[in-house]
Scaffold this active site. Structure first.
Site, PDB file in Angstrom:
ATOM      1  N   GLU A 151       0.699  -1.025   0.059  1.00  0.00           N
ATOM      2  CA  GLU A 151       0.086   0.195  -0.023  1.00  0.00           C
ATOM      3  C   GLU A 151       0.805   1.230   0.179  1.00  0.00           C
ATOM      4  O   GLU A 151       0.592   2.159  -0.656  1.00  0.00           O
ATOM      5  CB  GLU A 151      -0.986   0.000   1.119  1.00  0.00           C
ATOM      6  CG  GLU A 151      -2.033  -1.054   0.995  1.00  0.00           C
ATOM      7  CD  GLU A 151      -2.972  -0.960  -0.278  1.00  0.00           C
ATOM      8  OE1 GLU A 151      -3.020   0.217  -0.753  1.00  0.00           O
ATOM      9  OE2 GLU A 151      -3.577  -1.800  -0.640  1.00  0.00           O
ATOM     10  N   TYR A 207       8.959   9.441  -4.626  1.00  0.00           N
ATOM     11  CA  TYR A 207       8.378   9.876  -3.376  1.00  0.00           C
ATOM     12  C   TYR A 207       9.389   9.270  -2.319  1.00  0.00           C
ATOM     13  O   TYR A 207       8.716   8.427  -1.541  1.00  0.00           O
ATOM     14  CB  TYR A 207       6.986   9.610  -3.314  1.00  0.00           C
ATOM     15  CG  TYR A 207       6.266  10.506  -4.170  1.00  0.00           C
ATOM     16  CD1 TYR A 207       6.238  11.888  -4.252  1.00  0.00           C
ATOM     17  CD2 TYR A 207       5.142  10.047  -4.867  1.00  0.00           C
ATOM     18  CE1 TYR A 207       5.440  12.832  -4.793  1.00  0.00           C
ATOM     19  CE2 TYR A 207       4.701  10.723  -6.003  1.00  0.00           C
ATOM     20  CZ  TYR A 207       4.448  12.094  -5.738  1.00  0.00           C
ATOM     21  OH  TYR A 207       3.930  13.174  -6.362  1.00  0.00           O
ATOM     22  N   TYR A 246      -6.338   7.152   3.544  1.00  0.00           N
ATOM     23  CA  TYR A 246      -6.286   5.981   2.506  1.00  0.00           C
ATOM     24  C   TYR A 246      -5.772   4.652   2.787  1.00  0.00           C
ATOM     25  O   TYR A 246      -6.163   3.491   3.109  1.00  0.00           O
ATOM     26  CB  TYR A 246      -6.009   6.117   1.180  1.00  0.00           C
ATOM     27  CG  TYR A 246      -5.832   5.089   0.488  1.00  0.00           C
ATOM     28  CD1 TYR A 246      -6.805   4.225   0.044  1.00  0.00           C
ATOM     29  CD2 TYR A 246      -4.327   4.490   0.214  1.00  0.00           C
ATOM     30  CE1 TYR A 246      -6.483   3.201  -0.532  1.00  0.00           C
ATOM     31  CE2 TYR A 246      -4.195   3.082  -0.500  1.00  0.00           C
ATOM     32  CZ  TYR A 246      -5.249   2.372  -0.773  1.00  0.00           C
ATOM     33  OH  TYR A 246      -5.076   1.341  -1.489  1.00  0.00           O
ATOM     34  N   ASP A 297      -9.326   6.147  -2.508  1.00  0.00           N
ATOM     35  CA  ASP A 297      -8.230   6.490  -3.225  1.00  0.00           C
ATOM     36  C   ASP A 297      -8.732   7.352  -4.526  1.00  0.00           C
ATOM     37  O   ASP A 297     -10.088   7.328  -4.703  1.00  0.00           O
ATOM     38  CB  ASP A 297      -7.193   5.571  -3.732  1.00  0.00           C
ATOM     39  CG  ASP A 297      -7.514   4.428  -4.561  1.00  0.00           C
ATOM     40  OD1 ASP A 297      -8.926   4.674  -4.723  1.00  0.00           O
ATOM     41  OD2 ASP A 297      -6.911   3.746  -5.237  1.00  0.00           O
ATOM     42  N   CYS A 309     -13.736   1.311 -14.998  1.00  0.00           N
ATOM     43  CA  CYS A 309     -13.954   2.682 -14.931  1.00  0.00           C
ATOM     44  C   CYS A 309     -12.608   3.615 -14.976  1.00  0.00           C
ATOM     45  O   CYS A 309     -12.479   4.200 -14.008  1.00  0.00           O
ATOM     46  CB  CYS A 309     -14.567   2.888 -13.601  1.00  0.00           C
ATOM     47  SG  CYS A 309     -15.783   4.197 -13.442  1.00  0.00           S
TER      48      CYS A 309
END
Length: 381
Positions: A40, A85, A123, A141, A195
DNA sequence: AAGGCGGGGGC
DNA sequence: GCCCCAGCCTT
């Protein structure tokens, strides 16, 4: 159809679809909350296909929370190299140390405790609690906000924090009894596979029949999101400096901020783009800027150009060959005249240190001879 | 609320 | 080229 039936149809259709359509992903083969946690953190703002090889290497290199807690920080950074990051890596190890010391090395089955770990926000805490422990917590998210915006035809700007709060309330109510783990993953899976942001595959969507956004003909325009500001251009000059044995002068970045603690070629920003570009003006400006950081060099020859786009910055990096001007002592065996954080490296050290992609590519080209060959070809023109 | 913080894939 | 992604932290 009333609101309650609409929600029930959504949850049932989605969950049934997921149970037969879910992808086989490495972290789905494990029930270890540590593995769920690692995945995650890596998946924050990062695509599944990018994460898979990093995840596999990471859990092999750091099999347990205790292994991660005890590892040298540079090892963790090297394992994260290229993933971006980088504060995620530092926060992850800090959190692993907290889990080791306060929770005996086990990820706690406790929402407040998980939420308190460094690098774990709304999240990720919801994802860990639901996926690892099947607790009925929402995990909202970007995928989830897109799916819910479309299905319920919600016009709120998903860039606003308040919208995420509202989505969490909605997502919480949608979780079928005892199915939090699968349902939350189903929501994200639908967003990733069906989607999608552009050209959603509505005709194969398991919940198309009651999708309010599609019925309104608005599935392509939802969700509403304010545009991000464009990255700010920065023009930088970098020094490729060699010593007598062919080693390259590099430096480590500061502990905080952009690309913290990664390695790079020495470089400086030239605020004026025209001067940065000018073969006449650039060397003196470059030399002065580096001198201000304690490094006395003379710029020799423009050898390469590189570009790197961050979320908020657009770097134009021009590489010049350079020489130290304070005599042979700095170029010698590391007598200590180099500024703090600078060192000479050869190919072996290059492989051991952690680099941002921009400089990893440039140095890989240099050590393979490609950089100088390309510059030589250009010079002949 | 806004900005800092990487990198890559899809179109 | 543009958009966006299994976001979090600081101010």
């Amino acid at each position: 159809m009333n609101e309650r039936t609409l929600k029930a149809a959504f949850s049932e259709g989605l969950l049934g679809w997921y149970k037969v359509a879910k992808r086989d992903l490495p972290w789905r083969r494990s029930r270890d909350p540590y593995h769920i946690w690692i995945s995650e953190i890596m998946l924050q703002q990062t695509r599944v296909d990018t994460v898979i090889p990093y995840f596999n290497r990471f859990v092999e290199r750091f099999p347990t929370v205790a292994d991660l807690a005890a590892a040298p920080e540079e090892d963790v950074l090297k394992a994260w190299e290229g993933l971006g990051y980088y504060s995620r890596a530092r926060n992850l190890q800090a959190a692993a140390r907290e889990v080791t010391e306060r929770y005996g090395g086990r990820v706690p089955d406790d929402k407040a405790a998980v939420s308190g770990l460094k690098g774990v926000g709304p999240y990720t805490s919801g994802a860990i609690m639901s996926i690892a422990f099947n607790r009925p917590e929402p995990a909202v998210d970007g995928n989830v906000m897109r799916v819910l915006s479309r299905y319920f035809c919600i016009d709120e700007d998903i860039a606003r924090p308040a919208t995420r709060i509202g989505m969490e309330g909605l997502a919480r109510k949608l979780i079928p009894e005892g199915e939090a783990a699968d349902f939350n993953q189903a929501l994200m899976e639908l967003g990733a596979m069906i989607c999608t942001p552009k050209s959603p595959s509505c005709l194969v969507c398991p919940v198309m029949e009651h999708c309010q956004g599609r019925q309104a003909g608005r599935e392509e325009e939802l969700p509403i999101k304010t545009k991000a500001k464009p990255p700010k251009p920065q023009y930088r000059l970098a020094a490729l400096t060699l010593d007598a044995s062919g080693r390259v002068l590099v430096r480590q970045r500061p502990e905080q901020g952009l690309l913290a603690r990664l390695w790079e070629l020495p470089h400086a920003e030239i605020p004026d783009a025209e001067q940065w570009r000018s073969a006449e003006a650039a060397p003196a400006l470059f030399e002065a800027a580096m001198a201000a950081e304690g490094l006395a060099i003379r710029a020799e020859r423009h050898i390469a150009d590189a570009e790197h786009i961050f979320t908020h910055l657009h770097w134009y990096v021009r590489v010049w060959t350079a020489e130290l001007t304070d005599g042979g002592e700095a170029a010698g065996t590391g007598s200590g005249s180099l500024p703090e954080g600078y060192r000479w490296i050869g190919p072996a050290e290059f492989e051991q240190l952690a680099w941002p992609n921009l400089f990893r590519k440039l140095l890989a080209q240099h050590f393979s001879g490609a950089l100088e060959a390309a510059a030589g070809a250009e010079r002949r023109i």
